[in-house]
Design an enzyme around this catalytic site. Structure first.
Site, short mmCIF file in Angstrom:
data_model
loop_
_atom_site.label_atom_id
_atom_site.label_comp_id
_atom_site.label_asym_id
_atom_site.label_seq_id
_atom_site.Cartn_x
_atom_site.Cartn_y
_atom_site.Cartn_z
N GLY A 189 0.83 -1.20 0.00
CA GLY A 189 0.00 0.00 0.00
C GLY A 189 0.85 1.25 0.00
O GLY A 189 1.95 1.27 -0.57
N SER A 190 0.38 2.27 0.69
CA SER A 190 1.04 3.58 0.59
C SER A 190 2.39 3.65 1.29
O SER A 190 3.11 4.64 1.11
CB SER A 190 0.12 4.65 1.16
OG SER A 190 -1.06 4.70 0.38
N THR A 191 2.74 2.63 2.09
CA THR A 191 4.11 2.68 2.64
C THR A 191 5.12 2.63 1.51
O THR A 191 6.24 3.11 1.66
CB THR A 191 4.39 1.50 3.60
OG1 THR A 191 4.12 0.29 2.92
CG2 THR A 191 3.53 1.58 4.85
N PHE A 192 4.69 2.12 0.36
CA PHE A 192 5.57 2.04 -0.80
C PHE A 192 5.95 3.44 -1.29
O PHE A 192 6.96 3.63 -1.96
CB PHE A 192 4.89 1.24 -1.91
CG PHE A 192 5.79 0.95 -3.08
CD1 PHE A 192 6.67 -0.12 -3.03
CD2 PHE A 192 5.76 1.73 -4.22
CE1 PHE A 192 7.51 -0.40 -4.10
CE2 PHE A 192 6.59 1.47 -5.29
CZ PHE A 192 7.47 0.39 -5.24
N LYS A 193 5.11 4.45 -0.95
CA LYS A 193 5.37 5.81 -1.44
C LYS A 193 6.70 6.35 -0.93
O LYS A 193 7.27 7.27 -1.52
CB LYS A 193 4.22 6.74 -1.03
CG LYS A 193 2.96 6.48 -1.85
CD LYS A 193 1.77 7.29 -1.36
CE LYS A 193 0.50 6.85 -2.07
NZ LYS A 193 -0.69 7.31 -1.34
#
Lengths: 468, 481
Positions: free
Chosen positions: B218-222
């Protein structure tokens, strides 16, 4: 035969020396088991070791009295084998893997019984030629012994083979083991009496002199008995053993290779028939060929036993893990059918080869007695019994090492089991008697001259018959 | 007749020659093949009769071999088995061994290179080889604390590590299990217990979820997108970007929107700092279109995606698929679609940013101690990779302060503590459940710990109540110690 005449020296002191050596080997084996299992000098080392030593020395004294010219090597070798077997069974007991870890105690009891019976045989028979009188009694006894396990209520199937008789609640016995001896007596008697008849020429095909059809009778009977044991009692090993016994005795009696060829053909025929029609034989063969196939390894009655045995022996390697230091108890039936694998694991290739050579010495001494024997009956009996021991060793060791399919035969003198011990000790007693008779001074055997069969007269008689 | 007897003797001799040949083959020529056969359990059986080294946490054994009266001389016993199940693994005859019991087997059995001389001495003195003990970097109290933060009945994993050394201080997962059940000596019992454990939903006794469960980050990949974006030189915290509620993925008609109910809707145009704090999706699609797939492939690789790693437990490589088309890339950069990461991988991302771009090799083993208490080996901090420059890492750190200060991770705030973190929620196709993530570190200016929390297959509300608030609790626990 004259070159085989040995000077009539009793050699009992030599036997005593070898016997002490054999006992030292057995006690050392016990001692090693004791220290390697942290028990130190165990109770078993003292009681079982002394018991065996006492029995062996009494046996030695008995030989001094009743068979003083007997071969001095036979008893020590047998005691050494029996002693090493006892130590190994005791060692597997210590692993406490089976519910029944009192095998060594039972084995030492049976050793005592077997040795006492062997001594009684020595005392009662004194001259092996007496046995010839019991030729047909022995045949009858053989039939009874072989059929005993089939009697309802008496016979019990164990591990698929119906070769056991149970008396009372705990005592079980394998009468087939004794049948080896009675059959050998019958065949020795029958063949020594009917040799000339059987030797009569039949058709000749190439270099092979075929026997006459009616002389094939005993061979056919032997074959049928073996197949019968295989089919009815599901005992592959005994069936091979009995057939081998018959074949070798007919061969020795007639010196005709044709018997061996015919025997082998019949064996092959029986084998192929058994493979295709009998489930337990098929399984044995498949388990042999594809032993390492995981499906067969894990199958019920599959190859686990033999493969575990191979792993054990591989683990032991050249020098072995040391008595008491391996894990031979991982092999099913390690103290009976697979004791060779257990020995191979803990004593290594070198130790096990030494044991194998002990067997070869024992069998060679038996055959030596046969060579020296002055009567055809003795020759046949000694050869037959010695060969049976040899064949049994081959079938067991070949089976355990996957040279041939595994069959449930016992390792003589070593495997746990009373009937086998008893039968083999009786065989030893008979071999001792025959060797005593063949080595003692001629004048002592005057009464036997009537039965002395030498090669020369037979040939004369034959040529006479041929001329007529 | 005598000739026939002699021939018979020769036949017997031949049979014995065959036997001796066959014995020589088995015990000499084929011996090593036999010993290495897969079906051969002898080595294992021997091990079960030897004292095996302990696994220690804070000097106390969590796995040890106790003398036993059973089939084998020793019984492997686990203290607090559920707490450490996925670290110790189990040592079982029937079900083989797993985790540290498996990878540290040489040390635990005394067969390692370091114990060579001890082995030699034992060979001559006749003593049994004793295994060495393995001491972990785990902090027992912290381990217990984070384990208890994961509610029973959820599938959660928490990792706490030291960015400066790579040492793992806590690594716990639920659902867990009692390793003692599988170490029983009776193979029948062990098999039955394994069968029962395999039926527990979400549990595989063979897999450490922190290292083996691949889920969409999810957004931790950002965090990785930010590295790619800043490294490109085209973006910084103040770069103002379009922030529509929805975009259509390039070359398709598929829409991709910002998370419903978030604060992104407040601004249709915003600086990158706002976008990161509120975890808006649409601007990242634009970044991916501008940069192309290549920088993302490079950055993920630099941070350890696709690489085999042993800590010494094996970490399953995380995945960022190569050669993505623009539409797939647009979905991937927000940590969806085919991007899959382990909790350990996302913790390494946090460690890398925290440590100025240098990722230290994650490590569980503090030292190996011989039975005579001699230290056989001590693990020194080792660099795993230089993932990015210090400057980029510092900029990303600064951006990661945003979510805690005023964005999606405000519930992680600890008064007086400078925290950098990034939340993430990945949707699971065909389900209303999500994977709920947070990964971060503190204090942001001098990072002491990196924390990663993930809950799998959980509803959004429960998930977000377990990530940020738990990060807060963990940091409080660490810094109030």
């Amino acid at each position: 035969m004259s070159e085989l005449e040995t000077a009539p020296i009793p050699r009992r002191n030599m036997e005593l020396l070898l016997l002490l050596l054999a006992l030292a080997v057995a006690m050392a084996a016990y001692y090693l088991v004791g220290i390697n299992s942290d028990n130190g000098l165990s109770q078993e080392f003292i009681t079982q070791g002394l018991f065996l030593a006492g029995l062996a020395l009494v046996f030695h004294v008995i030989l001094r009295i009743w068979a003083k010219y007997a071969d001095p090597v036979i008893l020590p070798v047998t005691v050494a084998l029996n002693g090493i077997g006892l130590a190994m069974i005791h060692r597997i007991d210590l692993a406490k893997v089976s519910r029944d870890n009192d095998q060594a105690y039972r084995q030492i009891l049976w050793t005592g019984i077997a040795m006492v019976v062997a001594m009684v045989v020595l005392w009662a028979i004194r001259d092996h030629r007496v046995l010839r009188r019991f030729t047909y009694t022995a045949l009858a006894a053989s039939v009874v012994l072989l059929l005993l396990p089939m009697v309802p209520g008496l016979g019990v199937p164990i591990n698929g083979a119906r070769i056991w008789v149970r008396i009372g609640s705990s005592l079980s016995f394998q009468p087939g083991e004794l049948a080896k001896i009675t059959l050998a007596i019958f065949f020795a008697g029958y063949l020594s009496s009917n040799r000339e008849l059987i030797l009569l020429a039949g058709k000749k095909i190439g270099p092979l002199q075929l026997p006459r059809a009616r002389d094939l009778g005993p061979m056919l009977v032997a074959w049928l008995v073996s197949i019968g044991v295989l089919v009815v009692q599901r005992d592959l090993g005994s069936s091979i053993l009995l057939f081998g016994l018959f074949m070798v005795m007919i061969y020795v009696a007639t010196a005709r290779v044709s018997w061996i060829v015919i025997g082998m053909l019949m064996l092959a025929g029986g084998g192929v028939f058994a493979y295709f029609t009998m489930g337990h034989v098929t399984r044995r063969i498949d388990g042999w060929i594809n032993a390492f196939d995981p499906d067969i390894y894990y199958a019920q009655g599959g190859s686990r036993q033999i493969v575990e045995g191979l792993f054990g022996m591989g683990d032991g390697g050249l020098l072995g893990t040391g008595l008491g230091n391996g894990s031979p108890y991982l092999v099913p039936l390690a103290n009976s059918d697979m004791i060779v694998a257990a020995l191979g694991e803990e004593l290594g290739l070198i130790g096990l080869s030494a044991i194998v050579l002990l067997y070869l010495i024992l069998i060679s001494r038996g055959m030596r007695a046969a060579l020296g024997s002055r009567d055809a009956f003795g020759k046949l009996l000694a050869t037959g019994l010695s060969f049976t021991l040899g064949l049994q060793c081959f079938v067991v060791i070949g089976g355990v090492t996957r040279l041939i399919p595994l069959t449930g035969l016992t390792t003589p003198f070593m495997a746990a089991g009373g009937s086998s011990l008893l039968a083999n000790w009786i065989i030893v007693a008979i071999l001792l008697l025959i060797s005593h008779n063949s080595r003692r001074p001629m004048q002592a055997g005057l009464s036997a001259t009537a039965e002395v069969a030498t090669e020369a007269p037979r040939r004369q008689k034959l040529t006479k018959e041929a001329k007529q | 007749m005598n000739q026939a007897i002699r021939n018979t003797w020769i036949a017997v001799v031949l049979l014995f020659v065959l036997c001796l040949g066959s014995l020589s083959y088995v015990q000499f020529f084929a011996a090593s093949d036999l010993n290495n056969n897969a079906l051969n359990k002898r080595q294992l059986f021997r091990e079960f009769d030897l004292p095996r080294g302990a696994i220690l946490v804070d000097g106390k054994p969590i796995a040890e071999s106790k003398p036993s009266e059973g089939q084998f001389k020793y019984q492997r016993t686990y203290t607090d088995p559920e707490l450490y199940a996925f670290l110790t693994g189990f040592y079982s005859l029937t079900n083989s061994s797993t985790q540290l019991e498996s990878v540290m087997n040489d040390e635990l059995t005394g067969q390692s290179q370091d114990q060579f001389f001890d082995r030699m001495i034992n060979l001559f003195s006749g003593r049994a080889n004793e295994g060495a003990s393995v001491e972990l970097t785990i902090d027992g109290k912290l381990q217990k604390f984070v384990y208890d933060l994961i509610p029973d009945g959820t599938r959660g994993t928490i990792i706490v590590s030291e960015p400066k050394t790579g040492n793992i201080l806590a690594m716990a997962s639920k659902p867990s299990y009692d390793t003692n059940l599988l170490a029983v000596q009776s193979s029948k019992e062990a098999a039955a217990n394994m069968k029962k454990l395999l039926k527990v939903p979400g549990l595989s006794p063979y897999v450490n979820p922190a290292l083996g469960n691949l889920t969409a980050p999810g957004s931790t990949f950002k965090v990785l997108d930010l590295v790619a974006a800043i490294e490109s030189g085209k973006y910084n915290a103040d770069t103002v970007m379009k922030n529509p509620a929805k975009v259509t993925l390039p070359g398709t008609t598929t829409p991709l929107g910002n998370f419903f109910g978030g604060n992104c809707a407040a601004k249709t145009e915003a600086p990158l700092s706002f976008i990161v704090a509120q975890s808006c999706n649409t601007p990242f699609v634009e970044i991916s279109e501008k940069l192309g797939a290549e920088p993302f492939e490079k950055v993920t690789k630099n941070f350890g995606f696709g690489q085999q790693l042993n800590i010494p437990l094996r970490v399953v490589p995380s995945v960022f698929p190569p050669n993505l088309d623009p539409a797939a890339l647009g979905q991937s950069v927000i940590g969806q679609r085919d991007v899959k990461a382990t909790a350990m991988q996302m913790n390494m991302v946090a460690m890398g940013i925290a440590n100025g771009g240098k990722i230290m090799q994650p490590n569980l083993i503090k030292r190996v101690i011989a039975p005579d208490l001699k230290v056989l080996s001590e693990t020194k901090p080792k660099e795993f990779a230089t993932a990015t420059s210090k400057d980029v890492a510092d900029q990303v750190t600064d951006l990661m302060r945003g979510p805690v200060k005023s964005g999606t991770a405000v519930r992680a705030q600890v008064p007086g503590l400078d925290i950098a973190a990034k939340t993430g929620t990945s949707q699971i196709g065909g389900s209303t459940l999500v994977n709920s993530w947070i990964t971060g570190f503190a204090p942001a200016n001098d990072p002491q710990v990196a924390v990663t929390i993930v809950f799998e297959k959980i509803d959004f509300k429960t998930g977000s109540s377990l990530t940020s608030p738990n990060l807060k609790k963990i940091l409080e626990a660490v810094f109030n110690q």
